[in-house]
Scaffold this motif. Structure first.
Motif, PDB file in Angstrom:
ATOM      1  N   VAL A 120       0.920  -1.208  -0.015  1.00 34.84           N
ATOM      2  CA  VAL A 120       0.058  -0.025   0.030  1.00 34.84           C
ATOM      3  C   VAL A 120       0.964   1.077   0.046  1.00 34.84           C
ATOM      4  O   VAL A 120       0.307   2.229   0.488  1.00 34.84           O
ATOM      5  N   GLY A 121       2.036   1.209  -0.353  1.00 36.52           N
ATOM      6  CA  GLY A 121       2.880   2.350  -0.599  1.00 36.52           C
ATOM      7  C   GLY A 121       3.639   2.649   0.950  1.00 36.52           C
ATOM      8  O   GLY A 121       3.947   4.050   0.906  1.00 36.52           O
ATOM      9  N   SER A 122       3.814   1.900   1.560  1.00 41.27           N
ATOM     10  CA  SER A 122       4.289   2.262   2.999  1.00 41.27           C
ATOM     11  C   SER A 122       6.052   2.064   3.192  1.00 41.27           C
ATOM     12  O   SER A 122       6.364   1.440   2.358  1.00 41.27           O
ATOM     13  N   THR A 123       6.327   2.637   4.109  1.00 41.39           N
ATOM     14  CA  THR A 123       7.722   2.569   4.305  1.00 41.39           C
ATOM     15  C   THR A 123       7.925   2.760   5.899  1.00 41.39           C
ATOM     16  O   THR A 123       7.351   3.568   6.512  1.00 41.39           O
ATOM     17  N   VAL A 128       9.789  -5.725  14.029  1.00 39.46           N
ATOM     18  CA  VAL A 128       8.289  -5.615  14.360  1.00 39.46           C
ATOM     19  C   VAL A 128       7.869  -6.966  14.907  1.00 39.46           C
ATOM     20  O   VAL A 128       8.082  -7.924  14.136  1.00 39.46           O
ATOM     21  N   ALA A 129       7.091  -7.048  16.098  1.00 42.47           N
ATOM     22  CA  ALA A 129       6.655  -8.433  16.417  1.00 42.47           C
ATOM     23  C   ALA A 129       4.968  -8.212  16.343  1.00 42.47           C
ATOM     24  O   ALA A 129       4.366  -7.200  16.789  1.00 42.47           O
ATOM     25  N   TYR A 130       4.240  -9.263  15.634  1.00 41.40           N
ATOM     26  CA  TYR A 130       3.005  -8.931  15.398  1.00 41.40           C
ATOM     27  C   TYR A 130       2.287  -9.608  16.579  1.00 41.40           C
ATOM     28  O   TYR A 130       2.335 -11.020  16.640  1.00 41.40           O
ATOM     29  N   HIS A 131       1.221  -9.187  17.209  1.00 46.44           N
ATOM     30  CA  HIS A 131       0.242  -9.855  18.124  1.00 46.44           C
ATOM     31  C   HIS A 131      -1.231 -10.081  17.476  1.00 46.44           C
ATOM     32  O   HIS A 131      -1.793  -8.894  17.364  1.00 46.44           O
ATOM     33  N   PRO A 146      -2.667  -9.362   8.194  1.00 42.35           N
ATOM     34  CA  PRO A 146      -2.004  -8.403   8.677  1.00 42.35           C
ATOM     35  C   PRO A 146      -0.362  -8.611   8.394  1.00 42.35           C
ATOM     36  O   PRO A 146       0.187  -7.881   8.137  1.00 42.35           O
ATOM     37  N   LEU A 147      -0.049 -10.046   8.444  1.00 38.63           N
ATOM     38  CA  LEU A 147       1.481 -10.340   8.287  1.00 38.63           C
ATOM     39  C   LEU A 147       1.706 -10.188   6.871  1.00 38.63           C
ATOM     40  O   LEU A 147       2.834  -9.592   6.586  1.00 38.63           O
ATOM     41  N   ARG A 148       1.085 -10.368   5.998  1.00 37.14           N
ATOM     42  CA  ARG A 148       1.160  -9.926   4.404  1.00 37.14           C
ATOM     43  C   ARG A 148       1.398  -8.690   4.038  1.00 37.14           C
ATOM     44  O   ARG A 148       2.087  -8.221   3.442  1.00 37.14           O
ATOM     45  N   LEU A 149       0.579  -7.699   4.900  1.00 34.81           N
ATOM     46  CA  LEU A 149       0.643  -6.293   4.665  1.00 34.81           C
ATOM     47  C   LEU A 149       1.740  -5.859   5.207  1.00 34.81           C
ATOM     48  O   LEU A 149       2.809  -5.213   4.527  1.00 34.81           O
ATOM     49  N   LEU A 150       2.261  -6.124   6.469  1.00 36.86           N
ATOM     50  CA  LEU A 150       3.562  -6.014   7.070  1.00 36.86           C
ATOM     51  C   LEU A 150       4.795  -6.302   6.305  1.00 36.86           C
ATOM     52  O   LEU A 150       5.788  -5.692   6.196  1.00 36.86           O
ATOM     53  N   GLN A 151       4.677  -7.742   5.781  1.00 39.25           N
ATOM     54  CA  GLN A 151       5.808  -8.156   5.064  1.00 39.25           C
ATOM     55  C   GLN A 151       6.018  -7.274   3.878  1.00 39.25           C
ATOM     56  O   GLN A 151       7.319  -7.342   3.153  1.00 39.25           O
ATOM     57  N   ALA A 152       5.027  -6.680   3.222  1.00 37.55           N
ATOM     58  CA  ALA A 152       5.034  -5.613   2.102  1.00 37.55           C
ATOM     59  C   ALA A 152       5.817  -4.511   2.125  1.00 37.55           C
ATOM     60  O   ALA A 152       5.913  -3.715   1.370  1.00 37.55           O
ATOM     61  N   VAL A 153       5.891  -4.100   3.596  1.00 35.34           N
ATOM     62  CA  VAL A 153       6.296  -2.741   3.560  1.00 35.34           C
ATOM     63  C   VAL A 153       8.085  -2.799   3.740  1.00 35.34           C
ATOM     64  O   VAL A 153       8.600  -3.362   4.815  1.00 35.34           O
ATOM     65  N   PRO A 154       8.419  -1.996   3.090  1.00 35.89           N
ATOM     66  CA  PRO A 154      10.057  -1.888   3.101  1.00 35.89           C
ATOM     67  C   PRO A 154      10.507  -1.397   4.417  1.00 35.89           C
ATOM     68  O   PRO A 154       9.955  -0.464   4.882  1.00 35.89           O
ATOM     69  N   GLY A 155      11.622  -2.235   4.819  1.00 37.08           N
ATOM     70  CA  GLY A 155      12.007  -1.575   6.278  1.00 37.08           C
ATOM     71  C   GLY A 155      11.732  -2.224   7.549  1.00 37.08           C
ATOM     72  O   GLY A 155      12.117  -2.219   8.408  1.00 37.08           O
ATOM     73  N   VAL A 226       2.476   0.021  18.479  1.00 34.00           N
ATOM     74  CA  VAL A 226       2.048   0.581  17.060  1.00 34.00           C
ATOM     75  C   VAL A 226       0.832  -0.283  16.376  1.00 34.00           C
ATOM     76  O   VAL A 226       0.781  -1.338  16.443  1.00 34.00           O
ATOM     77  N   HIS A 227      -0.355   0.528  15.972  1.00 30.49           N
ATOM     78  CA  HIS A 227      -1.289   0.059  15.345  1.00 30.49           C
ATOM     79  C   HIS A 227      -0.856  -0.266  13.811  1.00 30.49           C
ATOM     80  O   HIS A 227       0.031   0.230  13.441  1.00 30.49           O
ATOM     81  N   LEU A 228      -1.275  -1.503  13.261  1.00 30.93           N
ATOM     82  CA  LEU A 228      -1.155  -1.724  12.019  1.00 30.93           C
ATOM     83  C   LEU A 228      -1.397  -0.455  11.068  1.00 30.93           C
ATOM     84  O   LEU A 228      -0.549  -0.394  10.114  1.00 30.93           O
ATOM     85  N   ALA A 229      -2.529   0.224  11.449  1.00 33.25           N
ATOM     86  CA  ALA A 229      -2.884   1.123  10.346  1.00 33.25           C
ATOM     87  C   ALA A 229      -1.667   2.189  10.456  1.00 33.25           C
ATOM     88  O   ALA A 229      -1.435   2.945   9.371  1.00 33.25           O
ATOM     89  N   GLU A 230      -0.875   2.499  11.537  1.00 38.20           N
ATOM     90  CA  GLU A 230       0.030   3.487  11.416  1.00 38.20           C
ATOM     91  C   GLU A 230       1.362   3.014  10.827  1.00 38.20           C
ATOM     92  O   GLU A 230       1.898   3.889  10.335  1.00 38.20           O
ATOM     93  N   ILE A 231       1.389   1.887  10.864  1.00 36.59           N
ATOM     94  CA  ILE A 231       2.720   1.331  10.071  1.00 36.59           C
ATOM     95  C   ILE A 231       2.406   1.494   8.624  1.00 36.59           C
ATOM     96  O   ILE A 231       3.229   2.167   7.528  1.00 36.59           O
ATOM     97  N   LEU A 232       1.126   1.040   8.118  1.00 35.96           N
ATOM     98  CA  LEU A 232       0.817   1.203   6.539  1.00 35.96           C
ATOM     99  C   LEU A 232       0.808   2.641   6.324  1.00 35.96           C
ATOM    100  O   LEU A 232       0.972   3.018   4.924  1.00 35.96           O
ATOM    101  N   ALA A 233       0.409   3.604   6.966  1.00 38.93           N
ATOM    102  CA  ALA A 233       0.323   4.889   6.653  1.00 38.93           C
ATOM    103  C   ALA A 233       1.548   5.743   6.647  1.00 38.93           C
ATOM    104  O   ALA A 233       1.681   6.624   6.012  1.00 38.93           O
ATOM    105  N   SER A 234       2.607   5.091   7.352  1.00 43.09           N
ATOM    106  CA  SER A 234       4.033   5.679   7.363  1.00 43.09           C
ATOM    107  C   SER A 234       4.551   5.884   6.081  1.00 43.09           C
ATOM    108  O   SER A 234       4.373   5.043   5.088  1.00 43.09           O
TER     109      SER A 234
END
Length: 234
Positions: A120-123, A128-131, A146-155, A226-234
């Motif tokens: 989704v264009g995040s950085t 990060v540990a996912y609960h 949620p894990l697939r979304l996090l894995q797609a975030v560079p960094g 940190v909420h998933l949305a906050e990581i994806l919005a970064s």
């Protein structure tokens, strides 16, 4: 085709974590979605239903349907609130829900399932540990979205959280009515987070992050909730 999406911000985002609501809008608008915020929205009634007040839960469910009917989709940054709408409104309203529960989505489900998007264009920089929160895991069955979304975030460097599927002990009023049990469960969760070596702990529910974050602060542990949305919005 999804064109107009309503944001169901939830009580916690409205009163305590507004940045989570803002982050949700940022992510959706980045993907070309028109986001509308119905100002008449109130609580979904989850707390009332869980605490044994079905009359109040029904009244709030009816209001929710009245407010959000007519939108292509309703998106919320809360697995527990999405679960209340999707899993319980049908029974509370005897099926008279106008299809609103079926159009209500937790953010990660909406992105990966409805929009078929993972990147989704995040950085973001950090480990990060996912609960996986109980409602998102067991009621919504978001799976690895949620894990697939996090894995797609560079960094983002995902690290394994020991006993990840164990409850953090919050459970809404459970933490108040059963404080000793809740605190013991939180101790185990924080021990697992510490063992993971993560700099951040991420989840799809601000409620669980509030509980975990409070425990981390009281212990002086420098892990950031940190909420998933906050990581994806970064």
């Amino acid at each position: 085709m999804v064109e107009r999406v309503a944001l169901f911000v939830t009580c916690l985002a409205d009163t305590l974590y507004p940045d989570v609501g803002k982050a949700t809008v940022t992510v959706l608008e980045r993907l070309g979605i028109e986001v509308v915020f119905p100002g008449e929205q109130t609580c979904c009634g989850q707390m009332h239903g869980n605490s044994g007040y079905p009359g109040e839960a029904v009244a709030l469910a009816r209001r929710f349907v009245d407010v959000f009917d007519g939108f292509d989709a309703i998106v919320t940054p809360s697995g527990s609130c999405a679960a209340q709408v999707r899993e319980h409104f049908g029974d509370l309203l005897d099926g008279n829900d106008r299809g609103v529960p079926a159009r209500t989505w937790e953010l990660s489900q909406f992105l990966t399932g409805v929009l078929a998007r993972e990147d989704v264009g995040s950085t973001f920089e950090g480990t990060v540990a996912y609960h996986p929160t109980c409602h998102s895991l067991r009621l919504l069955r978001v799976g690895d979205a949620p894990l697939r979304l996090l894995q797609a975030v560079p960094g983002v460097e995902l690290v394994e959280l020991p006993d990840a599927e164990e409850c953090c002990g919050f459970g809404g009023t459970f933490a108040v009515k059963n404080a000793d049990v809740s605190a013991a469960m939180l101790d185990e969760k924080i021990a697992a987070i510490t063992a993971s070596g993560a700099e951040c702990v991420c989840a799809c529910d601000s409620s669980c992050l509030m509980h975990i974050g409070g425990g981390l602060r009281r212990r002086g542990i420098a892990v950031r909730p940190v909420h998933l949305a906050e990581i994806l919005a970064s």
